[in-house]
Design an enzyme around this catalytic site. Structure first.
Site, short mmCIF file in Angstrom:
data_model
loop_
_atom_site.label_atom_id
_atom_site.label_comp_id
_atom_site.label_asym_id
_atom_site.label_seq_id
_atom_site.Cartn_x
_atom_site.Cartn_y
_atom_site.Cartn_z
N TYR A 1 -12.88 -4.12 0.43
CA TYR A 1 -14.14 -3.67 -0.14
C TYR A 1 -15.22 -4.75 -0.18
CZ TYR A 1 -17.55 -1.09 -2.84
OH TYR A 1 -18.71 -0.47 -3.22
N ILE B 1 6.74 -4.14 10.28
CA ILE B 1 6.76 -3.76 8.87
C ILE B 1 6.35 -2.30 8.85
CG2 ILE B 1 5.87 -4.18 6.55
CD1 ILE B 1 5.50 -7.09 7.30
N LYS C 1 1.52 -9.51 9.11
CA LYS C 1 1.64 -8.09 9.44
C LYS C 1 0.27 -7.68 9.93
CE LYS C 1 2.17 -3.47 7.44
NZ LYS C 1 2.35 -2.66 6.20
N ARG D 1 -8.14 -0.05 6.41
CA ARG D 1 -8.17 0.12 4.96
C ARG D 1 -9.05 -0.91 4.26
NH1 ARG D 1 -4.36 3.44 2.09
NH2 ARG D 1 -2.90 4.47 3.49
N THR E 1 0.83 -1.21 0.00
CA THR E 1 0.00 0.00 0.00
C THR E 1 0.86 1.25 0.00
OG1 THR E 1 -1.60 -1.23 1.33
CG2 THR E 1 -1.94 1.13 1.12
N THR E 2 1.96 1.22 0.77
CA THR E 2 2.87 2.37 0.81
C THR E 2 3.52 2.60 -0.55
OG1 THR E 2 3.27 1.95 3.15
CG2 THR E 2 4.85 3.36 2.03
N TYR F 1 -1.58 -9.90 5.71
CA TYR F 1 -1.55 -8.46 6.01
C TYR F 1 -2.94 -8.03 6.42
CZ TYR F 1 -0.93 -3.38 5.20
OH TYR F 1 -0.89 -2.03 5.33
#
Length: 291
Positions: free
Chosen positions: A109, A204, A163, A140, A46-47, A135
């Site tokens: 989503y 992370i 994570k 999010r 995502t980063t 993750y």
């Protein structure tokens, strides 16, 4: 496989036209390994602005990172999505390119059930031969991969770590009851030290782009039994941990850390829409964190 204690979720450097800047990507990889003490790098998480990267760009980044890192650190490919079939496809392609592991975000989503998430991860893990890292980032994705499901998934041989951005209660349960050798990483910079205290393996991180060496020192102090020094380092770093995500109007990651990197002469460019660069006010706030 041990991915180390400090893993950086790497930003994707862009040029003035918001295309991948390969020269700066090489420099960033070197900087994160040599100056910020990263043990592993997540590419296209995502980063790294994975939602706006094409599949071709992701595969090029995986290939480039593996080659340029040259074994100096492990490369973890962000190949998760909310489409199981596509996640399998991208994961298999990443494996062919020589990445060391996969980071697989909880499907976002569509908000699957716990059983749906279990089957999603099981299908991906069975389709590849390299380690998979779960993750869990409820803020999010809109859904929490709970402790019971994480513990169940830890029994699958190549699901090697998680994570997790959940609370300490969940981390504690996973550390206690997961399969032997399963690694738990905090997904929240400000929770690094508290997570270590309940048995997490490491973090992370986003902040490790700019304070990675200090974070590694904090982790090492704690592991060596110098708890007082570790807590002092945590207190010193805490404004940066919080500020990069709350500056001052909760600017979405990675715009703040890209600004911080650019300010240090590590040129990574701006962000792609729908993200926008920080405002002047936000930039002043970020700059103040390092004064």
């Amino acid at each position: 496989m041990d991915f180390g204690r400090l893993i950086t979720a790497m930003v994707t450097p862009f040029d003035a036209n918001l295309q991948i800047d390969w020269d700066q990507t090489a420099k960033l990889i070197d900087y994160l390994i040599e100056e910020q003490a990263s043990d592993s790098l997540v590419v296209c998480g995502t980063t790294g602005e994975s939602p706006t990267l094409t599949e071709e760009e992701k595969l090029e980044l995986f290939k480039f990172a593996v080659k340029h890192a040259g074994g100096r650190c492990k490369i973890i490919a962000g190949t998760g999505s909310n489409d199981t079939a596509h996640s399998i496809h991208l994961s298999r392609e990443a494996e062919k390119l020589g990445v060391d592991a996969l980071l697989l975000v909880v499907p976002y989503y569509n908000r699957p059930s716990q059983e749906g998430m279990y089957q999603h991860y099981k299908a991906i893990a069975e389709a590849v031969n390299i380690p998979c890292i779960l993750y869990n980032v409820p803020g999010r994705t809109g859904v929490n991969l709970n402790a019971d499901t994480t513990i169940r998934l830890s029994q699958i041989p190549n699901i090697a770590a998680t994570k997790d951005c959940a609370d300490l209660d969940q981390l504690t349960r996973v550390v206690r009851d997961a399969a032997p050798g399963f690694l738990v990483y905090s997904g929240e910079d400000n929770m690094t030290l508290p997570a270590l205290s309940v048995g997490a393996h490491g973090v992370i991180s986003v902040a490790s782009h700019v304070i990675g060496k200090d974070m590694k020192n904090m982790i090492n102090c704690y592991l060596q039994g110098n708890v007082r020094e570790a807590t002092q380092i945590h207190a010193k770093l805490h404004p940066v941990f919080k500020g990069l995500f709350e500056c001052p109007h909760r600017v979405p990651n990675p715009a703040p850390v890209k600004f911080a990197l650019n300010g240090r002469g590590v040129e990574v460019g701006g962000v792609r829409l729908p993200l926008i660069n920080v405002t002047e006010e936000e930039g002043r706030f970020i700059t103040s964190l390092f004064e």
